[in-house]
Design an enzyme around this catalytic site. Structure first.
Site, PDB file in Angstrom:
ATOM      1  N   LEU A 287     -30.733  14.239  31.868  1.00 16.34           N
ATOM      2  CA  LEU A 287     -30.229  12.954  32.393  1.00 16.34           C
ATOM      3  C   LEU A 287     -31.599  11.886  32.212  1.00 16.34           C
ATOM      4  CD1 LEU A 287     -27.133  13.327  33.296  1.00 16.34           C
ATOM      5  CD2 LEU A 287     -27.452  12.440  30.633  1.00 16.34           C
ATOM      6  N   ASP A 288     -31.506  11.129  32.120  1.00 17.17           N
ATOM      7  CA  ASP A 288     -32.487   9.449  32.287  1.00 17.17           C
ATOM      8  C   ASP A 288     -32.029   9.620  33.958  1.00 17.17           C
ATOM      9  OD1 ASP A 288     -34.243  10.139  30.066  1.00 17.17           O
ATOM     10  OD2 ASP A 288     -33.335   8.222  28.997  1.00 17.17           O
ATOM     11  N   PRO A 289     -33.386   8.580  34.895  1.00 13.09           N
ATOM     12  CA  PRO A 289     -32.874   8.014  35.337  1.00 13.09           C
ATOM     13  C   PRO A 289     -31.868   7.038  35.527  1.00 13.09           C
ATOM     14  CG  PRO A 289     -35.025   8.359  35.915  1.00 13.09           C
ATOM     15  CD  PRO A 289     -34.660   8.788  34.345  1.00 13.09           C
TER      16      PRO A 289
ATOM     17  N   ARG B  10     -31.257   6.573  24.114  1.00 17.78           N
ATOM     18  CA  ARG B  10     -32.121   5.450  23.509  1.00 17.78           C
ATOM     19  C   ARG B  10     -32.491   5.238  21.871  1.00 17.78           C
ATOM     20  NH1 ARG B  10     -36.469   6.010  27.228  1.00 17.78           N
ATOM     21  NH2 ARG B  10     -35.941   8.696  26.892  1.00 17.78           N
TER      22      ARG B  10
END
Length: 310
Positions: free
Chosen positions: A45-47, A180
């Site tokens: 998971l992205d930060p 995104r």
């Protein structure tokens, strides 16, 4: 520096990853809290993202690849009219455009165009690697990153709400999908661009109604390993969509040693959870056209307490 003392821990933790922490940092925190000797997560998971990050400890790491390829669901917020170099709010603003009047029917039509098997270009700032170097490292170094489109599966997109230029969506998708990129591409279809401003992973198949645990809640139990271990799901919770087959003692021993086992019952071809005679999860196995059960992944788990004392 004193080396951290570890212990064998086996099972799956459904972590609610906090915002601002990378998936690897979250994994390292969990390994420390559980004093676990071995662990891995099932897809980054992205930060900036929060939500479900299954952590596999010990023998559960053998099914991490299966969970990585599972369906996932997200709630996402997009800001229309502004694009960034990372396709999310952590990036540098590149272009600002006016948001046109978009009626609901037009919006539904645009969203419907992204459902199905689509071609998607990953973000330039991604963890994908070329020659062993992550793309985000190349981009940060000033390199012009060009990535080829690849096929991803979007099962459903639901509009949750819209307030001004902010659009909230629920997305169900397959492995390898970048939300995104989806936000970016929806913005382009609407003629104004967009970037992702918030993201939460709701579930990962087969954990459709996950009871997630935060790092803060785990910290409160850090001095009581047994209470931490009580939060772990058994390995077969990650294989629950597969049918089970229970073997007798002789077949259990044979399969544990890598031998194909003739089916003692009528089994259709496919994958099974294979259990030993003492009730342990023995293997992820596959029934093949030869009429035998073959081990794909063997699990070396301790015998149940009642079996060990018998």
């Amino acid at each position: 520096m004193t080396r951290r003392q570890t212990r064998p821990v086996h099972g799956i933790l459904l972590l609610d990853k906090p915002q601002g922490l990378s998936s690897n940092r979250a994994l390292q925190s969990c390994l420390r809290l559980f004093d676990a000797a071995k662990g891995g997560h099932t897809g980054s998971l992205d930060p900036m993202a929060t939500g479900l990050l299954p952590i596999c400890f010990g023998e559960a790491t053998k099914i991490a690849g299966l969970l990585l390829g599972s369906r996932k669901a997200y709630e996402a917020e997009c800001l229309l009219g502004m694009t960034t170099n990372t396709d999310d709010a952590d990036g540098e603003v590149m272009v600002v455009r006016p948001v046109p009047d978009i009626d609901e029917s037009a919006l539904r039509k645009v969203l419907a165009g992204f459902v199905g098997r689509i071609q998607q270009v990953p973000p330039a700032y991604s963890a994908l690697k070329r020659d062993g170097v992550p793309m985000y490292a190349r981009a940060r170094g000033g390199e012009v990153v060009e990535l080829a489109a690849r096929a991803v599966d979007i099962h459903a997109i639901e509009r949750l709400g819209r307030q001004g230029s902010r659009l909230r969506l629920r997305v169900t998708c397959g492995s390898g999908t970048y939300i995104r990129s989806l936000a970016r591409d929806i913005g382009e279809k609407l003629g104004c661009g967009a970037h992702l401003t918030a993201l939460r992973r709701l579930w990962v198949d087969p954990f459709l109604e996950p009871c997630m645990h935060t790092l803060d809640s785990l910290e409160t139990l850090a001095d009581v390993p047994d209470r931490l271990d009580d939060l772990l799901l058994p390995i077969d919770a990650g294989l629950i969509d597969m049918p089970a087959v229970h073997l007798d003692a002789a077949a259990s021993q044979a399969l544990a040693h890598g031998q194909a086992v003739p089916a003692g019952q009528t089994l259709t071809m496919g994958r099974y959870r294979a259990y030993a005679a003492d009730g342990r999860l023995l293997a992820l196995a596959e029934q093949r056209a030869d009429g035998c059960l073959h081990a794909l992944r063997g699990f070396h788990l301790p015998a149940p307490a009642d079996a060990a004392s018998a």
